[in-house]
Design an enzyme around this catalytic site. Structure first.
Site, PDB file in Angstrom:
ATOM      1  N   THR A 198     -10.119  22.785 -52.171  1.00 11.27           N
ATOM      2  CA  THR A 198     -10.078  22.700 -53.634  1.00 11.27           C
ATOM      3  C   THR A 198      -9.710  24.023 -54.284  1.00 11.27           C
ATOM      4  O   THR A 198      -9.400  24.059 -55.473  1.00 11.27           O
ATOM      5  CB  THR A 198     -11.444  22.245 -54.172  1.00 11.27           C
ATOM      6  OG1 THR A 198     -12.460  23.120 -53.663  1.00 11.27           O
ATOM      7  CG2 THR A 198     -11.738  20.815 -53.758  1.00 11.27           C
ATOM      8  N   CYS A 199      -9.748  25.126 -53.525  1.00 11.87           N
ATOM      9  CA  CYS A 199      -9.457  26.443 -54.094  1.00 11.87           C
ATOM     10  C   CYS A 199      -8.119  27.016 -53.629  1.00 11.87           C
ATOM     11  O   CYS A 199      -7.789  28.146 -53.977  1.00 11.87           O
ATOM     12  CB  CYS A 199     -10.568  27.431 -53.736  1.00 11.87           C
ATOM     13  SG  CYS A 199     -12.173  27.026 -54.434  1.00 11.87           S
ATOM     14  N   LYS A 200      -7.361  26.260 -52.875  1.00 16.54           N
ATOM     15  CA  LYS A 200      -6.140  26.810 -52.292  1.00 16.54           C
ATOM     16  C   LYS A 200      -5.123  27.218 -53.352  1.00 16.54           C
ATOM     17  O   LYS A 200      -4.275  28.070 -53.110  1.00 16.54           O
ATOM     18  CB  LYS A 200      -5.520  25.816 -51.321  1.00 16.54           C
ATOM     19  CG  LYS A 200      -5.004  24.536 -51.973  1.00 16.54           C
ATOM     20  CD  LYS A 200      -4.410  23.607 -50.927  1.00 16.54           C
ATOM     21  CE  LYS A 200      -3.853  22.334 -51.561  1.00 16.54           C
ATOM     22  NZ  LYS A 200      -3.275  21.432 -50.541  1.00 16.54           N
TER      23      LYS A 200
END
Length: 292
Positions: free
Chosen positions: A262-264
């Site tokens: 979710t943070c890529k």
């Protein structure tokens, strides 16, 4: 509702198309607005892409003019000392109703090598491009070079462009030491905004608010993580910057691999800017800038 504001939307001069092709696309108003509408962006602050005024080491070459059209603000102030910069800033706050500027890293070397007229060309070009869309576009930058000639030219050009002196932008940002990522740098502390040398800038900010300036916010432009880490290493251990970029990049990449799915999307400028901004604010806090 278009509730988003996009910062540092890059543009380039058409005649440098080949030179800047791999940096950023050329600027075109209609496609920009179409793209902004699609993603809910109501206002874009434009920034001339590298190579540009901020990549010219020579103060004479980088000297630039100031133009303002309604809510459009495009500024390139070359300064040599913090004190000189503050004098010109304070003058324009009082004389022209100027309430903001974005300070960029403009004393680093770059590939462009053009003269002061280039800065004028950049400002004139973008001002004309966005003149009919003052509610959708703004452009501004503040360069840290010698102000003697530039200050007078900037004021004259601003008055030429905008006789009322009405400029609407928020108070800008202060970028730190990567303005001088050169081998001869020996004292990184003097180039960071929490250093007392910068107090006169923050004093100017305070005076602007005392002049009943509304929304005189400060925007921080965080330094890239690689530059931060590499330069700290250079100062501490005397290594050549080029020799340590590889290991630092690999170290950073290893940690990025551990980011959640979710943070890529944060990989790249978002993550490095967050790092730089947090260093700015924490550094100012522990060094008493806000207290002063």
């Amino acid at each position: 509702m278009l509730g988003k504001i996009a910062l540092e939307e890059a543009f380039a001069l058409p005649r440098f198309e080949e030179k800047t092709r791999w940096w950023a696309s050329l600027f075109s108003v209609d496609p920009e607005i179409e793209h902004a509408d699609k993603y809910g962006v109501g206002y874009q602050i434009l920034s001339y892409t590298a190579p540009g005024v901020q990549d010219i080491w020579d103060p004479v070459e980088a000297q630039a003019g100031e133009v303002g059209v309604d809510r459009i603000l495009s500024i390139d102030y070359p300064f040599e000392t913090f004190e000189d910069a503050a004098v010109v800033l304070r003058r324009d706050v009082q004389t022209y109703g100027f309430i903001g500027a974005l300070v960029n890293d403009t004393q680093r070397t770059g590939p462009m090598g053009n003269n002061q007229e280039e800065a004028y060309n950049i400002n004139d070009y973008i001002a004309e491009q966005i003149r009919d869309k003052p509610d959708r576009f703004g452009a501004f930058t503040l360069s840290m070079h010698n102000p003697q000639e530039a200050g007078r030219d900037n004021a004259a050009r601003l008055f030429e462009r905008n006789p009322t002196g009405t400029i609407y932008e928020k108070l800008g940002a202060f970028r730190d030491y990567d303005a001088k990522v050169k081998a001869e740098i020996t004292d990184i502390n003097k180039l960071r905004i929490e250093n007392a040398s910068w107090d006169i800038f923050w004093q100017t900010d305070t005076e602007a608010q005392a002049l009943a300036v509304e929304d005189a916010d400060v925007w921080f432009d965080g330094a890239e993580f690689y530059d931060n880490a590499a330069m700290q290493y250079v100062i501490a251990y005397g290594a050549k910057q080029a020799d340590i970029y590889g290991p630092i990049n690999h170290w950073f990449e290893d940690r990025l691999l551990g980011l959640a799915e979710t943070c890529k999307w944060l990989v790249g400028p978002d993550l490095s800017f967050a790092h730089g901004v947090s260093l700015h604010v924490l550094g100012m806090t522990v060094n008493g800038v806000f207290d002063r």
